[in-house]
Scaffold this motif. Structure first.
Motif, PDB file in Angstrom:
ATOM      1  N   SER A   1       1.111  -1.022  -0.013  1.00  0.00           N
ATOM      2  CA  SER A   1      -0.028   0.088   0.027  1.00  0.00           C
ATOM      3  C   SER A   1       0.859   1.342  -0.005  1.00  0.00           C
ATOM      4  O   SER A   1       2.132   1.154   0.456  1.00  0.00           O
ATOM      5  CB  SER A   1      -0.999   0.064   1.241  1.00  0.00           C
ATOM      6  OG  SER A   1      -0.051   0.001   2.410  1.00  0.00           O
ATOM      7  N   GLY A   2       0.555   2.415  -0.232  1.00  0.00           N
ATOM      8  CA  GLY A   2       1.147   3.636  -0.426  1.00  0.00           C
ATOM      9  C   GLY A   2       1.342   4.134   1.201  1.00  0.00           C
ATOM     10  O   GLY A   2       0.480   3.880   2.110  1.00  0.00           O
ATOM     11  N   GLY A   3       2.586   4.663   1.324  1.00  0.00           N
ATOM     12  CA  GLY A   3       2.870   4.902   2.543  1.00  0.00           C
ATOM     13  C   GLY A   3       4.159   4.429   3.159  1.00  0.00           C
ATOM     14  O   GLY A   3       5.073   4.252   2.098  1.00  0.00           O
TER      15      GLY A   3
ATOM     16  N   PHE B   1       5.956   3.235  -0.537  1.00  0.00           N
ATOM     17  CA  PHE B   1       5.063   1.884  -0.508  1.00  0.00           C
ATOM     18  C   PHE B   1       5.780   1.030   0.810  1.00  0.00           C
ATOM     19  O   PHE B   1       6.897   1.339   1.265  1.00  0.00           O
ATOM     20  CB  PHE B   1       5.354   1.168  -1.664  1.00  0.00           C
ATOM     21  CG  PHE B   1       5.065   1.621  -2.843  1.00  0.00           C
ATOM     22  CD1 PHE B   1       3.479   1.607  -3.437  1.00  0.00           C
ATOM     23  CD2 PHE B   1       5.908   2.077  -3.852  1.00  0.00           C
ATOM     24  CE1 PHE B   1       3.291   2.337  -4.387  1.00  0.00           C
ATOM     25  CE2 PHE B   1       5.379   2.739  -5.046  1.00  0.00           C
ATOM     26  CZ  PHE B   1       4.078   2.744  -5.317  1.00  0.00           C
ATOM     27  N   GLN B   2       4.366   0.490   1.228  1.00  0.00           N
ATOM     28  CA  GLN B   2       4.884  -0.322   2.673  1.00  0.00           C
ATOM     29  C   GLN B   2       4.061  -1.608   2.438  1.00  0.00           C
ATOM     30  O   GLN B   2       3.216  -1.917   1.696  1.00  0.00           O
ATOM     31  CB  GLN B   2       4.346   0.439   3.590  1.00  0.00           C
ATOM     32  CG  GLN B   2       2.960   0.564   3.781  1.00  0.00           C
ATOM     33  CD  GLN B   2       2.567   1.402   5.198  1.00  0.00           C
ATOM     34  OE1 GLN B   2       3.377   1.853   5.910  1.00  0.00           O
ATOM     35  NE2 GLN B   2       1.248   1.789   5.500  1.00  0.00           N
ATOM     36  N   TYR B   3       4.791  -2.565   3.033  1.00  0.00           N
ATOM     37  CA  TYR B   3       4.508  -4.112   3.167  1.00  0.00           C
ATOM     38  C   TYR B   3       3.586  -4.288   4.221  1.00  0.00           C
ATOM     39  O   TYR B   3       3.555  -3.680   5.188  1.00  0.00           O
ATOM     40  CB  TYR B   3       5.417  -5.004   3.259  1.00  0.00           C
ATOM     41  CG  TYR B   3       6.598  -4.775   2.166  1.00  0.00           C
ATOM     42  CD1 TYR B   3       6.231  -5.265   0.739  1.00  0.00           C
ATOM     43  CD2 TYR B   3       7.855  -4.554   2.285  1.00  0.00           C
ATOM     44  CE1 TYR B   3       7.054  -5.228  -0.250  1.00  0.00           C
ATOM     45  CE2 TYR B   3       8.790  -4.681   1.411  1.00  0.00           C
ATOM     46  CZ  TYR B   3       8.569  -4.947   0.159  1.00  0.00           C
ATOM     47  OH  TYR B   3       9.306  -5.012  -0.893  1.00  0.00           O
ATOM     48  N   GLY B   4       2.331  -4.897   3.970  1.00  0.00           N
ATOM     49  CA  GLY B   4       1.353  -5.442   5.181  1.00  0.00           C
ATOM     50  C   GLY B   4       1.268  -6.936   5.121  1.00  0.00           C
ATOM     51  O   GLY B   4       1.239  -7.611   4.168  1.00  0.00           O
TER      52      GLY B   4
ATOM     53  N   SER C   1       9.487  -0.711   4.177  1.00  0.00           N
ATOM     54  CA  SER C   1       8.659   0.164   3.033  1.00  0.00           C
ATOM     55  C   SER C   1       9.988   0.423   1.849  1.00  0.00           C
ATOM     56  O   SER C   1      11.031   0.146   2.214  1.00  0.00           O
ATOM     57  CB  SER C   1       8.365   1.476   3.407  1.00  0.00           C
ATOM     58  OG  SER C   1       9.396   2.381   3.836  1.00  0.00           O
ATOM     59  N   PHE C   2       9.494   0.563   0.718  1.00  0.00           N
ATOM     60  CA  PHE C   2      10.445   0.712  -0.469  1.00  0.00           C
ATOM     61  C   PHE C   2       9.795   1.830  -1.362  1.00  0.00           C
ATOM     62  O   PHE C   2       8.692   2.038  -1.336  1.00  0.00           O
ATOM     63  CB  PHE C   2      10.409  -0.679  -0.915  1.00  0.00           C
ATOM     64  CG  PHE C   2       9.222  -1.295  -1.895  1.00  0.00           C
ATOM     65  CD1 PHE C   2       9.045  -1.041  -3.094  1.00  0.00           C
ATOM     66  CD2 PHE C   2       8.035  -1.787  -0.850  1.00  0.00           C
ATOM     67  CE1 PHE C   2       8.129  -1.511  -3.608  1.00  0.00           C
ATOM     68  CE2 PHE C   2       6.971  -2.417  -1.602  1.00  0.00           C
ATOM     69  CZ  PHE C   2       6.835  -2.001  -2.881  1.00  0.00           C
TER      70      PHE C   2
END
Length: 122
Positions: free
Chosen positions: A46-48, A53-56, A119-120
């Protein structure tokens, strides 16, 4: 909801997500601890985060119509189509070292990542 067999290692650019033996073993342990063998590990992007971007990570018992399910050693990892665009060719790993233990995404699409690895930028 396509089921895709996992290669030993993901190929860069391929719309696959590889799961290491270590990650599959850890997910199996966590699912057993949850007491629901129908659970799958859902991996999302997701964005953030500090890099864009960040993984969830979450457990889910349902695969949606736009999901892709990848299986390794009887463990299922599910991701949605939009997340797979950013995860294509990645490997989900579980690493234990002196600093701790965590899931890691080895993502060939990431042009930069933050120090925590959660995040990336793509």
């Amino acid at each position: 909801m396509p089921d895709t067999a996992l290669p030993a290692t993901a190929q860069e650019g391929a719309r696959v997500l590889a799961v290491s033996d270590s990650a599959a073993k850890r997910v199996a342990f966590l699912i057993e601890h949850e007491g629901d063998p129908a659970l799958m590990l859902r991996l999302t992007v997701s964005g953030g985060g500090c890099s864009g971007f960040q993984y969830g990570f979450a457990f889910d018992a349902t695969a949606n119509e736009d999901d892709h399910v990848f299986e390794k050693n009887g463990v299922k990892v599910v991701t949605d189509d939009a997340s797979l665009d950013l995860l294509a060719g990645s490997t989900l790993d579980y690493v234990e070292d002196l600093m701790g233990a965590a899931f890691q995404i080895k993502n060939p699409n990431a042009t930069a990542s933050c120090g925590c690895g959660n995040s990336f930028a793509a």
